[in-house]
Write an enzyme that holds these catalytic residues in place. Sequence first.
Site, PDB file in Angstrom:
ATOM      1  CB  ILE A 159     -40.083 -10.449 -27.786  1.00 17.82           C
ATOM      2  CG1 ILE A 159     -38.813 -11.111 -27.238  1.00 17.82           C
ATOM      3  CG2 ILE A 159     -41.308 -10.861 -26.967  1.00 17.82           C
ATOM      4  CD1 ILE A 159     -38.407 -10.686 -25.843  1.00 17.82           C
ATOM      5  CB  THR A 238     -43.205 -10.310 -21.255  1.00 18.12           C
ATOM      6  OG1 THR A 238     -43.218  -9.727 -22.558  1.00 18.12           O
ATOM      7  CG2 THR A 238     -44.515 -11.025 -20.986  1.00 18.12           C
ATOM      8  CB  ALA A 239     -40.490  -5.365 -21.758  1.00 12.24           C
ATOM      9  NE  ARG A 240     -34.679  -6.378 -18.156  1.00 11.26           N
ATOM     10  CZ  ARG A 240     -34.709  -7.572 -18.770  1.00 11.26           C
ATOM     11  NH1 ARG A 240     -35.855  -8.210 -18.937  1.00 11.26           N
ATOM     12  NH2 ARG A 240     -33.586  -8.140 -19.192  1.00 11.26           N
ATOM     13  CD  GLU A 269     -37.128  -9.467 -12.349  1.00 13.05           C
ATOM     14  OE1 GLU A 269     -37.676  -8.755 -13.192  1.00 13.05           O
ATOM     15  OE2 GLU A 269     -36.502 -10.491 -12.612  1.00 13.05           O
ATOM     16  CG  HIS A 293     -37.962 -11.971 -15.395  1.00 18.40           C
ATOM     17  ND1 HIS A 293     -37.221 -10.843 -15.215  1.00 18.40           N
ATOM     18  CD2 HIS A 293     -37.769 -12.320 -16.706  1.00 18.40           C
ATOM     19  CE1 HIS A 293     -36.598 -10.512 -16.328  1.00 18.40           C
ATOM     20  NE2 HIS A 293     -36.921 -11.400 -17.263  1.00 18.40           N
TER      21      HIS A 293
HETATM   22  N1  LIG Z   1     -39.481 -11.695 -19.803  1.00 19.68           N
HETATM   23  C1  LIG Z   1     -38.353 -12.179 -20.263  1.00 19.68           C
HETATM   24  O1  LIG Z   1     -37.932 -13.258 -19.868  1.00 19.68           O
HETATM   25  C2  LIG Z   1     -37.589 -11.426 -21.282  1.00 19.68           C
HETATM   26  C3  LIG Z   1     -37.686 -10.067 -21.412  1.00 19.68           C
HETATM   27  N2  LIG Z   1     -37.007  -9.398 -22.380  1.00 19.68           N
HETATM   28  C4  LIG Z   1     -37.187  -7.956 -22.519  1.00 19.68           C
HETATM   29  O2  LIG Z   1     -37.886  -7.708 -23.742  1.00 19.68           O
HETATM   30  C5  LIG Z   1     -37.282  -6.612 -24.408  1.00 19.68           C
HETATM   31  C6  LIG Z   1     -37.515  -6.736 -25.912  1.00 19.68           C
HETATM   32  O3  LIG Z   1     -36.815  -7.862 -26.398  1.00 19.68           O
HETATM   33  P1  LIG Z   1     -36.578  -8.111 -27.982  1.00 19.68           P
HETATM   34  O4  LIG Z   1     -37.845  -8.042 -28.721  1.00 19.68           O
HETATM   35  O5  LIG Z   1     -35.763  -9.333 -28.092  1.00 19.68           O
HETATM   36  O6  LIG Z   1     -35.692  -6.830 -28.321  1.00 19.68           O
HETATM   37  P2  LIG Z   1     -35.373  -6.179 -29.737  1.00 19.68           P
HETATM   38  O7  LIG Z   1     -34.141  -5.380 -29.547  1.00 19.68           O
HETATM   39  O8  LIG Z   1     -35.418  -7.198 -30.810  1.00 19.68           O
HETATM   40  O9  LIG Z   1     -36.604  -5.176 -29.973  1.00 19.68           O
HETATM   41  C7  LIG Z   1     -36.801  -4.012 -29.237  1.00 19.68           C
HETATM   42  C8  LIG Z   1     -37.880  -3.182 -29.909  1.00 19.68           C
HETATM   43  O10 LIG Z   1     -38.179  -2.073 -29.054  1.00 19.68           O
HETATM   44  C9  LIG Z   1     -38.313  -0.912 -29.888  1.00 19.68           C
HETATM   45  N3  LIG Z   1     -38.070   0.287 -29.085  1.00 19.68           N
HETATM   46  C10 LIG Z   1     -36.908   0.730 -28.557  1.00 19.68           C
HETATM   47  N4  LIG Z   1     -37.111   1.903 -27.923  1.00 19.68           N
HETATM   48  C11 LIG Z   1     -38.427   2.195 -28.074  1.00 19.68           C
HETATM   49  C12 LIG Z   1     -39.236   3.295 -27.666  1.00 19.68           C
HETATM   50  N5  LIG Z   1     -38.734   4.326 -26.988  1.00 19.68           N
HETATM   51  N6  LIG Z   1     -40.547   3.255 -27.981  1.00 19.68           N
HETATM   52  C13 LIG Z   1     -41.061   2.216 -28.681  1.00 19.68           C
HETATM   53  N7  LIG Z   1     -40.349   1.174 -29.112  1.00 19.68           N
HETATM   54  C14 LIG Z   1     -39.038   1.170 -28.810  1.00 19.68           C
HETATM   55  C15 LIG Z   1     -37.309  -1.121 -31.013  1.00 19.68           C
HETATM   56  O11 LIG Z   1     -37.662  -0.403 -32.181  1.00 19.68           O
HETATM   57  P3  LIG Z   1     -37.170   1.098 -32.460  1.00 19.68           P
HETATM   58  O12 LIG Z   1     -35.728   1.148 -32.054  1.00 19.68           O
HETATM   59  O13 LIG Z   1     -37.413   1.284 -33.919  1.00 19.68           O
HETATM   60  O14 LIG Z   1     -38.045   1.984 -31.646  1.00 19.68           O
HETATM   61  C16 LIG Z   1     -37.494  -2.617 -31.276  1.00 19.68           C
HETATM   62  O15 LIG Z   1     -38.551  -2.826 -32.173  1.00 19.68           O
HETATM   63  C17 LIG Z   1     -35.803  -6.687 -23.983  1.00 19.68           C
HETATM   64  O16 LIG Z   1     -35.183  -5.424 -24.069  1.00 19.68           O
HETATM   65  C18 LIG Z   1     -35.864  -7.199 -22.573  1.00 19.68           C
HETATM   66  O17 LIG Z   1     -35.911  -6.133 -21.668  1.00 19.68           O
HETATM   67  C19 LIG Z   1     -36.214 -10.059 -23.275  1.00 19.68           C
HETATM   68  C20 LIG Z   1     -36.076 -11.413 -23.195  1.00 19.68           C
HETATM   69  C21 LIG Z   1     -36.701 -12.204 -22.161  1.00 19.68           C
HETATM   70  O1  LIG Z   2     -33.213 -12.137 -21.857  1.00 17.98           O
HETATM   71  C1  LIG Z   2     -33.661 -11.318 -21.031  1.00 17.98           C
HETATM   72  O2  LIG Z   2     -33.473 -10.095 -21.138  1.00 17.98           O
HETATM   73  C2  LIG Z   2     -34.438 -11.799 -19.889  1.00 17.98           C
HETATM   74  O3  LIG Z   2     -35.036 -11.045 -19.202  1.00 17.98           O
HETATM   75  C3  LIG Z   2     -34.441 -13.271 -19.654  1.00 17.98           C
HETATM   76  O4  LIG Z   2     -34.956 -13.610 -18.429  1.00 17.98           O
END
Ligand SMILES: NC(=O)C1=CN([C@@H]2O[C@H](COP(=O)(O)OP(=O)(O)OC[C@H]3O[C@@H](n4cnc5c(N)ncnc54)[C@H](OP(=O)(O)O)[C@@H]3O)[C@@H](O)[C@H]2O)C=CC1
Ligand SMILES: O=C(O)C(=O)CO
Length: 329
Positions: A159, A238-240, A269, A293
């Site tokens: 993302i 937009t993560a958690r 949530e 979300h």
């Molecule tokens: N709003 C929505 O609808 C959605 C939300 N999400 C949320 O977004 C998050 C990210 O998704 P996505 O990009 O696909 O996931 P990825 O697994 O592709 O990327 C996660 C990133 O987070 C980094 N990370 C992990 N732990 C840490 C830390 N302690 N400090 C800093 N960086 C860290 C990882 O790098 P490294 O391990 O090197 O630190 C990696 O670069 C998901 O986990 C989910 O919770 C996802 C999809 C939809």
């Molecule tokens: O894919 C995810 O983790 C989401 O939060 C989608 O809503």
Amino acid sequence: MKVLIIGNKDRYKKYMPDLDVVKSIEMVFCPRGADDEEILKAVPDAHAILIDPMAKLSGHAISNMPNLKIIQSEGVGYNGIDCNAAKERNIYVCNSKGSNAAAVAEQTILLMLSLLRNLIVGDRTEREGNQIQMKEKMMVEGITELGDCKIGLIGFGDIAMATAKRLIPFECQTYYYTRTRKSAELEKDYNVTYMNLDEMAKTCDIVSIHCPVTPETTGMINAEFLSKMKPTSYIINTARGEIVDNKALYDAIVTEKIKGAGLDTVYPEPTTKDNILLNLPREYEDRIIFSPHIGGITTSYFVRAHKKNWMNVDAALKGKRPDYVVNGL
Ligand SMILES: NC(=O)C1=CN([C@@H]2O[C@H](COP(=O)(O)OP(=O)(O)OC[C@H]3O[C@@H](n4cnc5c(N)ncnc54)[C@H](OP(=O)(O)O)[C@@H]3O)[C@@H](O)[C@H]2O)C=CC1
Ligand SMILES: O=C(O)C(=O)CO
């Protein structure tokens, strides 16, 4: 073979891919909030589970499903699943890696622009017939272009990378922080510079969160982090929701340590009316823009993810290793 689907039945039916596996198995549906008792009663002999990324699946439920081979998250997150319990029983937990990266990146940039341009307030004042007052106020306060911003991305997975790529034409300076630094080549391709969290808090105009929720990231955006930020700066999540300390964010906004926030995810949530972030004093309530979300849930995502997810279920049911295993098996 039976597949338990924890999630919305209409949605699953709508995005059912044209694959043999979906024609040959029995599907049983449970709502996202189903507890252990309901799950075990519905289908204790399930061979696979497809699960909404926000749903919960306990170790107790997992351990009492003797036929289970795979638990497939519909999306990227899998924080509600007891991954260790699944690992102990050699059950794969998989996610839908990358399926909604483009969607969330668009939502992230939407929130950034909406905050900078005061979009929600602008819409309201226009409808109220107060255009001139609003416009004069905004001109005096100043309107920042996205291209003039330093953007800090926490996490640099699918993302954040999709976001960085989309920020290139805006000509912002983009920084990222992860535990593992990326290669110089990748940094060049995405036009990003590595930065530690402390520097990011101090220098970035917008800090956007793109890492998973883990014990390490829970409460990562706390009072200490927010106290280092500029009074003109914003947080985007937009993560958690759990990654941001709600009380600390509330305090940072009302004491004007930061300007505001754009939140697609809020803890707990689904959001309820008594959430502290929905109860800012009147003069500050427009400083947060919420979205429910929906960052990841575009039609393209569902089509892409459901095909990928059912193919994964098919692989596991045939005794093959599925893609995107996240529980260390
Ligand atoms: N709003 C929505 O609808 C959605 C939300 N999400 C949320 O977004 C998050 C990210 O998704 P996505 O990009 O696909 O996931 P990825 O697994 O592709 O990327 C996660 C990133 O987070 C980094 N990370 C992990 N732990 C840490 C830390 N302690 N400090 C800093 N960086 C860290 C990882 O790098 P490294 O391990 O090197 O630190 C990696 O670069 C998901 O986990 C989910 O919770 C996802 C999809 C939809
Ligand atoms: O894919 C995810 O983790 C989401 O939060 C989608 O809503």
